[in-house]
Design a protein around this motif. Sequence first.
Motif, PDB file in Angstrom:
ATOM      1  N   SER A 180     -45.524-115.495  -3.876  1.00  0.00           N
ATOM      2  CA  SER A 180     -45.691-116.909  -4.239  1.00  0.00           C
ATOM      3  C   SER A 180     -46.254-117.758  -3.115  1.00  0.00           C
ATOM      4  CB  SER A 180     -44.352-117.490  -4.691  1.00  0.00           C
ATOM      5  OG  SER A 180     -43.409-117.480  -3.629  1.00  0.00           O
ATOM      6  N   ALA A 181     -46.304-117.219  -1.893  1.00  0.00           N
ATOM      7  CA  ALA A 181     -46.675-118.027  -0.729  1.00  0.00           C
ATOM      8  C   ALA A 181     -48.066-118.659  -0.821  1.00  0.00           C
ATOM      9  CB  ALA A 181     -46.552-117.202   0.546  1.00  0.00           C
ATOM     10  N   PRO A 182     -49.107-117.939  -1.244  1.00  0.00           N
ATOM     11  CA  PRO A 182     -50.428-118.584  -1.284  1.00  0.00           C
ATOM     12  C   PRO A 182     -50.485-119.805  -2.192  1.00  0.00           C
ATOM     13  CG  PRO A 182     -50.672-116.200  -1.340  1.00  0.00           C
ATOM     14  CD  PRO A 182     -49.215-116.489  -1.515  1.00  0.00           C
ATOM     15  N   ARG A 183     -49.901-119.709  -3.390  1.00  0.00           N
ATOM     16  CA  ARG A 183     -49.929-120.864  -4.293  1.00  0.00           C
ATOM     17  C   ARG A 183     -49.053-121.993  -3.767  1.00  0.00           C
ATOM     18  NH1 ARG A 183     -47.376-122.512  -9.455  1.00  0.00           N
ATOM     19  NH2 ARG A 183     -45.946-120.756  -9.197  1.00  0.00           N
ATOM     20  N   ALA A 184     -47.919-121.633  -3.155  1.00  0.00           N
ATOM     21  CA  ALA A 184     -47.052-122.667  -2.587  1.00  0.00           C
ATOM     22  C   ALA A 184     -47.772-123.440  -1.484  1.00  0.00           C
ATOM     23  CB  ALA A 184     -45.775-122.030  -2.049  1.00  0.00           C
ATOM     24  N   ARG A 185     -48.674-122.772  -0.804  1.00  0.00           N
ATOM     25  CA  ARG A 185     -49.399-123.410   0.299  1.00  0.00           C
ATOM     26  C   ARG A 185     -50.498-124.337  -0.199  1.00  0.00           C
ATOM     27  NH1 ARG A 185     -50.860-119.080   2.397  1.00  0.00           N
ATOM     28  NH2 ARG A 185     -53.048-119.043   1.808  1.00  0.00           N
ATOM     29  N   ILE A 186     -51.192-123.965  -1.276  1.00  0.00           N
ATOM     30  CA  ILE A 186     -52.364-124.751  -1.683  1.00  0.00           C
ATOM     31  C   ILE A 186     -52.220-125.454  -3.025  1.00  0.00           C
ATOM     32  CG2 ILE A 186     -53.848-123.137  -0.413  1.00  0.00           C
ATOM     33  CD1 ILE A 186     -54.884-122.240  -3.228  1.00  0.00           C
ATOM     34  N   GLY A 187     -51.149-125.133  -3.777  1.00  0.00           N
ATOM     35  CA  GLY A 187     -51.074-125.609  -5.160  1.00  0.00           C
ATOM     36  C   GLY A 187     -49.968-126.603  -5.428  1.00  0.00           C
ATOM     37  N   GLN A 188     -49.752-127.525  -4.512  1.00  0.00           N
ATOM     38  CA  GLN A 188     -48.641-128.468  -4.672  1.00  0.00           C
ATOM     39  C   GLN A 188     -49.085-129.708  -5.434  1.00  0.00           C
ATOM     40  OE1 GLN A 188     -45.666-128.908  -1.880  1.00  0.00           O
ATOM     41  NE2 GLN A 188     -45.956-126.944  -0.884  1.00  0.00           N
ATOM     42  N   PHE A 203     -62.467-117.869 -13.644  1.00  0.00           N
ATOM     43  CA  PHE A 203     -61.501-118.162 -12.590  1.00  0.00           C
ATOM     44  C   PHE A 203     -62.080-117.786 -11.228  1.00  0.00           C
ATOM     45  CE2 PHE A 203     -58.786-118.539 -16.153  1.00  0.00           C
ATOM     46  CZ  PHE A 203     -57.651-119.228 -15.759  1.00  0.00           C
ATOM     47  N   ILE A 204     -61.684-118.537 -10.226  1.00  0.00           N
ATOM     48  CA  ILE A 204     -62.154-118.325  -8.870  1.00  0.00           C
ATOM     49  C   ILE A 204     -61.080-117.610  -8.072  1.00  0.00           C
ATOM     50  CG2 ILE A 204     -63.047-119.437  -6.789  1.00  0.00           C
ATOM     51  CD1 ILE A 204     -64.751-119.766  -9.396  1.00  0.00           C
ATOM     52  N   GLU A 205     -61.457-116.530  -7.392  1.00  0.00           N
ATOM     53  CA  GLU A 205     -60.516-115.855  -6.510  1.00  0.00           C
ATOM     54  C   GLU A 205     -60.342-116.690  -5.244  1.00  0.00           C
ATOM     55  OE1 GLU A 205     -60.334-111.975  -3.600  1.00  0.00           O
ATOM     56  OE2 GLU A 205     -61.429-111.738  -5.499  1.00  0.00           O
ATOM     57  N   VAL A 206     -59.133-117.158  -5.027  1.00  0.00           N
ATOM     58  CA  VAL A 206     -58.836-117.991  -3.861  1.00  0.00           C
ATOM     59  C   VAL A 206     -58.408-117.140  -2.681  1.00  0.00           C
ATOM     60  CG1 VAL A 206     -57.345-119.820  -2.956  1.00  0.00           C
ATOM     61  CG2 VAL A 206     -58.189-119.939  -5.312  1.00  0.00           C
ATOM     62  N   GLU A 207     -57.584-116.143  -2.956  1.00  0.00           N
ATOM     63  CA  GLU A 207     -57.028-115.359  -1.848  1.00  0.00           C
ATOM     64  C   GLU A 207     -56.563-114.003  -2.348  1.00  0.00           C
ATOM     65  OE1 GLU A 207     -53.266-115.698   1.283  1.00  0.00           O
ATOM     66  OE2 GLU A 207     -54.294-117.516   0.621  1.00  0.00           O
ATOM     67  N   HIS A 211     -46.511-100.650  -2.251  1.00  0.00           N
ATOM     68  CA  HIS A 211     -47.222-101.847  -1.833  1.00  0.00           C
ATOM     69  C   HIS A 211     -47.886-102.471  -3.059  1.00  0.00           C
ATOM     70  CE1 HIS A 211     -47.763 -99.348   2.095  1.00  0.00           C
ATOM     71  NE2 HIS A 211     -46.550 -99.839   1.999  1.00  0.00           N
ATOM     72  N   SER A 212     -48.151-103.746  -2.985  1.00  0.00           N
ATOM     73  CA  SER A 212     -48.811-104.394  -4.130  1.00  0.00           C
ATOM     74  C   SER A 212     -49.920-105.308  -3.650  1.00  0.00           C
ATOM     75  CB  SER A 212     -47.806-105.179  -4.983  1.00  0.00           C
ATOM     76  OG  SER A 212     -47.134-106.162  -4.227  1.00  0.00           O
ATOM     77  N   THR A 213     -50.928-105.447  -4.497  1.00  0.00           N
ATOM     78  CA  THR A 213     -52.060-106.319  -4.210  1.00  0.00           C
ATOM     79  C   THR A 213     -52.175-107.349  -5.324  1.00  0.00           C
ATOM     80  OG1 THR A 213     -53.272-104.582  -3.029  1.00  0.00           O
ATOM     81  CG2 THR A 213     -54.559-106.448  -3.873  1.00  0.00           C
ATOM     82  N   TRP A 214     -52.309-108.607  -4.926  1.00  0.00           N
ATOM     83  CA  TRP A 214     -52.419-109.726  -5.862  1.00  0.00           C
ATOM     84  C   TRP A 214     -53.620-110.569  -5.506  1.00  0.00           C
ATOM     85  CZ3 TRP A 214     -48.826-109.844  -9.759  1.00  0.00           C
ATOM     86  CH2 TRP A 214     -47.699-109.031  -9.575  1.00  0.00           C
ATOM     87  N   PHE A 215     -54.149-111.231  -6.496  1.00  0.00           N
ATOM     88  CA  PHE A 215     -55.258-112.165  -6.294  1.00  0.00           C
ATOM     89  C   PHE A 215     -54.835-113.518  -6.841  1.00  0.00           C
ATOM     90  CE2 PHE A 215     -57.007-107.931  -6.745  1.00  0.00           C
ATOM     91  CZ  PHE A 215     -57.889-107.842  -5.674  1.00  0.00           C
ATOM     92  N   LEU A 216     -54.773-114.504  -5.966  1.00  0.00           N
ATOM     93  CA  LEU A 216     -54.513-115.861  -6.440  1.00  0.00           C
ATOM     94  C   LEU A 216     -55.799-116.378  -7.061  1.00  0.00           C
ATOM     95  CD1 LEU A 216     -52.710-118.350  -6.727  1.00  0.00           C
ATOM     96  CD2 LEU A 216     -53.498-119.078  -4.458  1.00  0.00           C
ATOM     97  N   PRO A 267     -59.198-128.835  -4.016  1.00  0.00           N
ATOM     98  CA  PRO A 267     -58.286-129.879  -3.536  1.00  0.00           C
ATOM     99  C   PRO A 267     -57.638-129.566  -2.200  1.00  0.00           C
ATOM    100  CG  PRO A 267     -57.953-129.484  -5.870  1.00  0.00           C
ATOM    101  CD  PRO A 267     -58.891-128.433  -5.405  1.00  0.00           C
ATOM    102  N   TRP A 268     -57.352-128.295  -1.927  1.00  0.00           N
ATOM    103  CA  TRP A 268     -56.670-127.935  -0.670  1.00  0.00           C
ATOM    104  C   TRP A 268     -57.625-127.944   0.526  1.00  0.00           C
ATOM    105  CZ3 TRP A 268     -57.519-124.849  -4.879  1.00  0.00           C
ATOM    106  CH2 TRP A 268     -58.396-123.794  -4.734  1.00  0.00           C
ATOM    107  N   GLU A 269     -58.914-128.127   0.266  1.00  0.00           N
ATOM    108  CA  GLU A 269     -59.881-128.175   1.354  1.00  0.00           C
ATOM    109  C   GLU A 269     -60.299-129.589   1.708  1.00  0.00           C
ATOM    110  OE1 GLU A 269     -63.080-125.649   0.166  1.00  0.00           O
ATOM    111  OE2 GLU A 269     -61.996-123.793   0.664  1.00  0.00           O
ATOM    112  N   LYS A 270     -59.737-130.573   0.986  1.00  0.00           N
ATOM    113  CA  LYS A 270     -60.078-131.965   1.294  1.00  0.00           C
ATOM    114  C   LYS A 270     -59.512-132.353   2.660  1.00  0.00           C
ATOM    115  CE  LYS A 270     -60.161-133.600  -3.501  1.00  0.00           C
ATOM    116  NZ  LYS A 270     -59.533-134.510  -4.481  1.00  0.00           N
ATOM    117  N   ASN A 271     -60.261-133.168   3.391  1.00  0.00           N
ATOM    118  CA  ASN A 271     -59.794-133.636   4.692  1.00  0.00           C
ATOM    119  C   ASN A 271     -58.752-134.742   4.498  1.00  0.00           C
ATOM    120  OD1 ASN A 271     -61.504-131.918   6.115  1.00  0.00           O
ATOM    121  ND2 ASN A 271     -63.223-133.381   5.980  1.00  0.00           N
TER     122      ASN A 271
END
Length: 241
Positions: free
Chosen positions: A123-131, A187-191, A215-220, A237-241
Amino acid sequence: MGFEIHEVDPAIDFPAIARCMFDSHETPPQPFFHVYFPIHSDTHDAREDAIAEGATRLHSWHTEDPTSYWQKMVDTDTGHIVGGALWNICKDNPFAHGHEMEVTWFPDDGSRRFAEQVLELQSAPRARIGQRPQVYLFILFTHPDYRRRGIGQKFMDWGMAKANEMKVELFLDSTPIGKPLYDSNGFIEVEKNVIILRMNNPDDAWKATEKKAGHSTWFLMWRPPGGNYEEGKTVKPWEKN
């Protein structure tokens, strides 16, 4: 043969939803599924117990989470549930209160520690950019006997229409198996998120869970409001200054 999407009836549907979900993730085998819905031995009874526990837990998650929206795909000829999707319809920031899922489905030993770490890292990638308010696709599956008949696309059509209606982003965490469906829907692959855990002096329960889950691999994956994305023009949105 036809198929219809319906909202799940929480009073009666989760046993069939859970069984279909287990069947779907076992063909082909998807080891990550063990982290969420473990079968604690190789017997038929153990699998039946796992399905029953999974159904109870899905019901609990659904009734306790106001963002939860479960759908079922029904074969109109037989009435059987042949697929399912769990959406989180988030009118507010889903991470505002820092809630973490409690891993109650493993004993309080290394197996639980393993699952807790996987869930946190997934969940970490979405928690970082998807608030922000959003629609999130948590679970999607189709029974193996009903694949390549457009069932996954029917679910996606609904979810994209819902995000458009709300004028919000749509996120999901995809496995490699599911990714072509989301790619084909723009859909766009973010990470890319590769989860490989390390533990000093792991106990036997950790080792056994790691052996099963691996091990597991996920694509946000991300879809902007309205679904219109132009590389180099659409602002993330997460790239806005």
